[in-house]
Design a protein around this motif. Structure first.
Motif, PDB file in Angstrom:
ATOM      1  N   SER A 161       0.822  -1.274  -0.255  1.00 50.22           N
ATOM      2  CA  SER A 161       0.046  -0.111  -0.098  1.00 50.22           C
ATOM      3  C   SER A 161       0.367   1.096   0.252  1.00 50.22           C
ATOM      4  O   SER A 161       1.922   1.145   0.847  1.00 50.22           O
ATOM      5  CB  SER A 161      -0.871   0.191   1.434  1.00 50.22           C
ATOM      6  N   THR A 195      -0.724  -0.848   6.069  1.00 53.64           N
ATOM      7  CA  THR A 195      -0.766   0.113   5.889  1.00 53.64           C
ATOM      8  C   THR A 195      -1.461   1.694   5.624  1.00 53.64           C
ATOM      9  O   THR A 195      -2.465   2.391   6.237  1.00 53.64           O
ATOM     10  CB  THR A 195      -1.042   0.086   8.034  1.00 53.64           C
ATOM     11  N   ASN A 204      -5.083  -3.131   6.553  1.00 53.09           N
ATOM     12  CA  ASN A 204      -6.297  -2.152   7.146  1.00 53.09           C
ATOM     13  C   ASN A 204      -5.963  -0.874   6.637  1.00 53.09           C
ATOM     14  O   ASN A 204      -6.098   0.231   7.162  1.00 53.09           O
ATOM     15  CB  ASN A 204      -7.209  -1.869   7.894  1.00 53.09           C
ATOM     16  N   GLN A 245      -2.323   4.975   3.471  1.00 54.21           N
ATOM     17  CA  GLN A 245      -3.823   4.802   2.638  1.00 54.21           C
ATOM     18  C   GLN A 245      -3.393   5.364   1.303  1.00 54.21           C
ATOM     19  O   GLN A 245      -1.804   5.219   0.816  1.00 54.21           O
ATOM     20  CB  GLN A 245      -3.620   6.410   3.313  1.00 54.21           C
ATOM     21  N   VAL A 302      -6.287   2.899   4.401  1.00 54.41           N
ATOM     22  CA  VAL A 302      -7.843   3.145   3.879  1.00 54.41           C
ATOM     23  C   VAL A 302      -7.729   3.866   2.640  1.00 54.41           C
ATOM     24  O   VAL A 302      -6.761   4.117   2.277  1.00 54.41           O
ATOM     25  CB  VAL A 302      -7.782   4.658   4.993  1.00 54.41           C
ATOM     26  N   ASN A 340     -14.520   7.508   1.577  1.00 55.38           N
ATOM     27  CA  ASN A 340     -13.551   6.666   1.677  1.00 55.38           C
ATOM     28  C   ASN A 340     -13.542   5.267   2.210  1.00 55.38           C
ATOM     29  O   ASN A 340     -14.633   5.425   2.799  1.00 55.38           O
ATOM     30  CB  ASN A 340     -12.114   7.536   3.131  1.00 55.38           C
ATOM     31  N   PHE A 341     -12.972   4.597   1.989  1.00 58.16           N
ATOM     32  CA  PHE A 341     -13.195   3.301   2.073  1.00 58.16           C
ATOM     33  C   PHE A 341     -11.822   2.700   3.296  1.00 58.16           C
ATOM     34  O   PHE A 341     -10.802   2.259   2.893  1.00 58.16           O
ATOM     35  CB  PHE A 341     -13.327   2.287   1.041  1.00 58.16           C
ATOM     36  N   GLY A 342     -13.193   2.541   4.519  1.00 63.23           N
ATOM     37  CA  GLY A 342     -11.481   1.977   5.552  1.00 63.23           C
ATOM     38  C   GLY A 342     -12.121   0.683   5.605  1.00 63.23           C
ATOM     39  O   GLY A 342     -12.368   0.076   6.080  1.00 63.23           O
ATOM     40  N   THR A 343     -10.451   0.221   5.094  1.00 67.37           N
ATOM     41  CA  THR A 343     -10.640  -1.640   5.262  1.00 67.37           C
ATOM     42  C   THR A 343     -10.361  -2.507   6.017  1.00 67.37           C
ATOM     43  O   THR A 343      -9.724  -1.727   7.119  1.00 67.37           O
ATOM     44  CB  THR A 343      -9.734  -1.947   3.339  1.00 67.37           C
ATOM     45  N   ARG A 378      -8.935   5.791  -0.621  1.00 71.55           N
ATOM     46  CA  ARG A 378      -9.065   7.656  -0.239  1.00 71.55           C
ATOM     47  C   ARG A 378      -9.406   8.085  -1.623  1.00 71.55           C
ATOM     48  O   ARG A 378      -9.440   8.026  -2.781  1.00 71.55           O
ATOM     49  CB  ARG A 378      -7.933   9.379  -0.078  1.00 71.55           C
TER      50      ARG A 378
END
Length: 127
Positions: free
Chosen positions: A37, A55, A79, A57, A81, A102-105, A83
């Motif tokens: 990521s 982790t 996890n 973003q 995020v 946003n998608f908090g995975t 955006r």
């Protein structure tokens, strides 16, 4: 009746550089190498599904070598995020998520995106 091979074409099975396979009408894709990521990520040329590690973003995705209509699935190991709608500079493109949020995975979540030539648009997710 047995299938007949003609060059690289096996009637019923079509392979293109071992990356895409059509098997009796079923489109098969590959799981690409894992991608760390980061604010701007670059997906490999080895698949259409990628495990995302780390982790940090994710704001944009590199569109180099992706054509309009391409679809990818991101499978999260952790996890980060993802955006929504962050401005991008070429070759990176923005990600537009459903509900403009946003998608908090979390681990084992997935996010499927389709590239329209301008940006990556959410098709669906498993949260």
């Amino acid at each position: 009746m047995p299938r007949q091979k003609i060059g690289y074409l096996d009637v019923g099975v079509v392979r293109v550089r071992n990356r895409v396979e059509m098997l009796y009408g079923r489109h098969q894709e590959n799981l690409g190498a894992a991608v760390a990521s980061g604010t701007n990520i670059t997906l490999g040329l080895d698949g259409n599904m990628f495990q995302i590690t780390g982790t940090t973003q994710i704001d944009t995705i590199d569109a180099t070598d992706w054509q309009s209509g391409s679809m990818v699935t991101l499978w999260f190991a952790s996890n980060p995020v993802v955006r929504n709608g962050i401005a991008a500079t070429a070759p990176f493109k923005s990600i537009l998520l459903n509900a403009a949020a946003n998608f908090g995975t979390a681990a084992n979540n997935t996010l499927t995106l389709r590239y329209d030539g301008t940006q990556w648009n959410e098709v669906g997710r498993k949260a």
